[in-house]
Design a protein around this motif. Structure first.
Motif, PDB file in Angstrom:
ATOM      1  N   GLN A  58      27.062 -36.182  21.741  1.00  0.00           N
ATOM      2  CA  GLN A  58      27.294 -35.588  23.051  1.00  0.00           C
ATOM      3  C   GLN A  58      27.824 -34.166  22.904  1.00  0.00           C
ATOM      4  N   ALA A  59      27.717 -33.391  23.982  1.00  0.00           N
ATOM      5  CA  ALA A  59      28.237 -32.027  23.960  1.00  0.00           C
ATOM      6  C   ALA A  59      29.703 -32.051  23.568  1.00  0.00           C
ATOM      7  N   ALA A  60      30.057 -31.241  22.564  1.00  0.00           N
ATOM      8  CA  ALA A  60      31.435 -31.209  22.084  1.00  0.00           C
ATOM      9  C   ALA A  60      32.321 -30.454  23.074  1.00  0.00           C
ATOM     10  N   GLU A  61      33.561 -30.880  23.151  1.00  0.00           N
ATOM     11  CA  GLU A  61      34.521 -30.213  24.027  1.00  0.00           C
ATOM     12  C   GLU A  61      34.686 -28.761  23.594  1.00  0.00           C
ATOM     13  N   GLY A  62      34.688 -27.865  24.573  1.00  0.00           N
ATOM     14  CA  GLY A  62      34.864 -26.455  24.286  1.00  0.00           C
ATOM     15  C   GLY A  62      33.573 -25.689  24.078  1.00  0.00           C
ATOM     16  N   ASN A  63      32.422 -26.347  24.178  1.00  0.00           N
ATOM     17  CA  ASN A  63      31.163 -25.620  24.044  1.00  0.00           C
ATOM     18  C   ASN A  63      31.025 -24.572  25.149  1.00  0.00           C
TER      19      ASN A  63
ATOM     20  N   GLY B 275      35.469 -30.505  12.679  1.00  0.00           N
ATOM     21  CA  GLY B 275      35.095 -31.912  12.747  1.00  0.00           C
ATOM     22  C   GLY B 275      33.880 -32.198  13.598  1.00  0.00           C
ATOM     23  N   MET B 276      33.299 -31.176  14.228  1.00  0.00           N
ATOM     24  CA  MET B 276      32.111 -31.368  15.046  1.00  0.00           C
ATOM     25  C   MET B 276      30.849 -31.214  14.196  1.00  0.00           C
ATOM     26  N   LEU B 277      29.758 -31.809  14.651  1.00  0.00           N
ATOM     27  CA  LEU B 277      28.483 -31.753  13.951  1.00  0.00           C
ATOM     28  C   LEU B 277      27.642 -30.627  14.545  1.00  0.00           C
TER      29      LEU B 277
ATOM     30  N   GLU C 110      20.409 -45.270  15.113  1.00  0.00           N
ATOM     31  CA  GLU C 110      20.704 -45.137  16.536  1.00  0.00           C
ATOM     32  C   GLU C 110      20.350 -43.715  16.939  1.00  0.00           C
ATOM     33  N   VAL C 111      19.494 -43.576  17.942  1.00  0.00           N
ATOM     34  CA  VAL C 111      19.082 -42.248  18.387  1.00  0.00           C
ATOM     35  C   VAL C 111      20.197 -41.642  19.233  1.00  0.00           C
ATOM     36  N   LEU C 112      20.688 -40.475  18.811  1.00  0.00           N
ATOM     37  CA  LEU C 112      21.763 -39.791  19.533  1.00  0.00           C
ATOM     38  C   LEU C 112      21.247 -38.665  20.415  1.00  0.00           C
ATOM     39  N   VAL C 113      20.269 -37.920  19.910  1.00  0.00           N
ATOM     40  CA  VAL C 113      19.653 -36.835  20.687  1.00  0.00           C
ATOM     41  C   VAL C 113      18.148 -36.939  20.476  1.00  0.00           C
ATOM     42  N   GLU C 114      17.382 -37.003  21.550  1.00  0.00           N
ATOM     43  CA  GLU C 114      15.932 -37.081  21.449  1.00  0.00           C
ATOM     44  C   GLU C 114      15.303 -36.047  22.370  1.00  0.00           C
TER      45      GLU C 114
END
Length: 364
Positions: free
Chosen positions: A205-210, A172-174, A149-153
């Motif tokens: 998706q953009a992680a919370e707190g970025n 826990g973030m990637l 599954e493509v998450l970021v392209e």
């Protein structure tokens, strides 16, 4: 903040075969913030452990093994850059193919690059080069690979400067390292993912707190390929161009200066590196940290740099396996406390032996 430059300390000579101390043409340790660099280098917390040795060769005959992702049972999933294969390699040397990632289109330094397992081992994330872009995908994993599954392209693609390292952080973030695709102007464009370190959630998706409300965690990078943490301190290794390779302490929202600055520029607009090397001595790729010591793979420098860390600073780097194993690409801490190191002698820049490429078990 303005960071000062100093010459590296000498005299911390390795006690055994395969370990060499810095020379005047070697790495430079820079001051960190308001800390005095000499104090950082001399503190007991910055004293490295005993030098590493190769315990045994785990696997041979691999095709540019780029990344390692350990399973709880002690085996590792390994990406092959050019073939798109994911292999399961166990500590006894067993090698099994678990799948081929579809859509991989190797060109130049691109192909199947970073891997990261979800904490529950139910999904495998991969960073790959397709025919049109670099992208982040997620595949179900149950011993074999499911459909990606493509998450970021749409990440810029070129023949070099792909970045490509994936690691889950202690939050826990990637985290994803992305190269500038040989166009330095991208690194300073906050709307462009190239030349950045990204922080995303499990769905990409953009992680919370970025810091910018986007996927971007830091910017101004040229080609970062190493990521590791010392507690909650994040570090990244980055290829320079003509002068200086870098080990950086990563701050959220930090601008690391490329292309305006290579190495330590002392410009308060940018974050200076903690350690720099002449590009002939390093070309850094994989990075791991264990018990306050960073281990950094050198491709062109053909060795494993050992950097004792002290808070946000570093002590004097030393080099293990200098020119003994060839180009080193990835280093990862195994569940049993050893380090696994991969060679990269079949990547068109090395001189492969009959058993390359290899995975080696290294002990401290």
């Amino acid at each position: 903040m303005t960071l000062t430059r100093r010459t590296m300390l000498t005299g911390m000579l390795g006690a055994g075969l395969g370990l060499t101390a810095c020379t005047p043409s070697g790495p430079t340790v820079h001051a960190s913030g308001d800390e005095d660099a000499d104090a950082v280098a001399s503190t007991p917390a910055a004293t490295p452990p005993a030098f590493p040795t190769v315990d045994r060769t785990i696997a041979t005959g691999l095709a540019v093994p780029w990344s390692l992702a350990f399973l709880a049972d002690g085996a590792a999933l390994v990406s092959e850059r050019a073939t798109g294969r994911v292999l399961r390699v166990d500590g006894a040397g067993g090698v099994d193919e678990v799948g081929v990632v579809p859509g991989v289109a190797p060109q130049g330094e691109g192909g199947l690059l970073g891997l990261a397992l979800s904490p529950d081992e139910a999904a495998l994330y991969a960073y790959l080069s397709s025919e049109s872009d670099n992208r982040l995908v997620r595949m179900p994993f149950d011993g074999g690979l499911g459909t990606p599954e493509v998450l970021v392209e749409g990440i810029a693609l070129a023949r070099n400067h792909q970045g490509g390292r994936l690691r889950f952080g202690p939050d826990g973030m990637l985290y994803v390292t992305v190269g500038d695709a040989a166009d330095g102007s991208r690194s300073q464009d906050p709307s462009d993912l190239a030349g950045k370190i990204l922080r995303v959630d499990a769905d990409g998706q953009a992680a919370e707190g970025n810091p910018f409300g986007t996927r971007v965690w830091s910017l101004g990078h040229r080609n970062p390929q190493g990521l590791a943490w010392d507690g909650d301190r994040m570090w990244a290794a980055e290829f320079g161009q003509d002068t200086a390779d870098e080990l950086n302490r990563i701050e959220p929202g930090g601008n690391y200066g490329w292309p305006a600055v290579e190495g330590a520029g002392g410009d308060p607009a940018y974050v200076d590196p903690i350690v720099t090397w002449p590009t002939s001595e390093c070309s850094p790729s994989g990075l791991e940290i264990d018990r306050g010591v960073a281990y950094l793979c050198a491709l062109r420098g053909q060795g494993l740099w050992i950097i004792p860390l002290a808070g946000d600073g570093a002590g004097t780097p030393q080099k293990a396996f200098d020119r003994e194993l060839g180009r080193l690409r990835c280093v990862a801490l195994a569940p049993d406390g050893s380090l696994w190191v991969t060679t990269s002698n079949r990547d068109a820049n090395g001189t492969p032996g009959t058993d390359d490429d290899r995975i080696l078990r290294v002990v401290i």
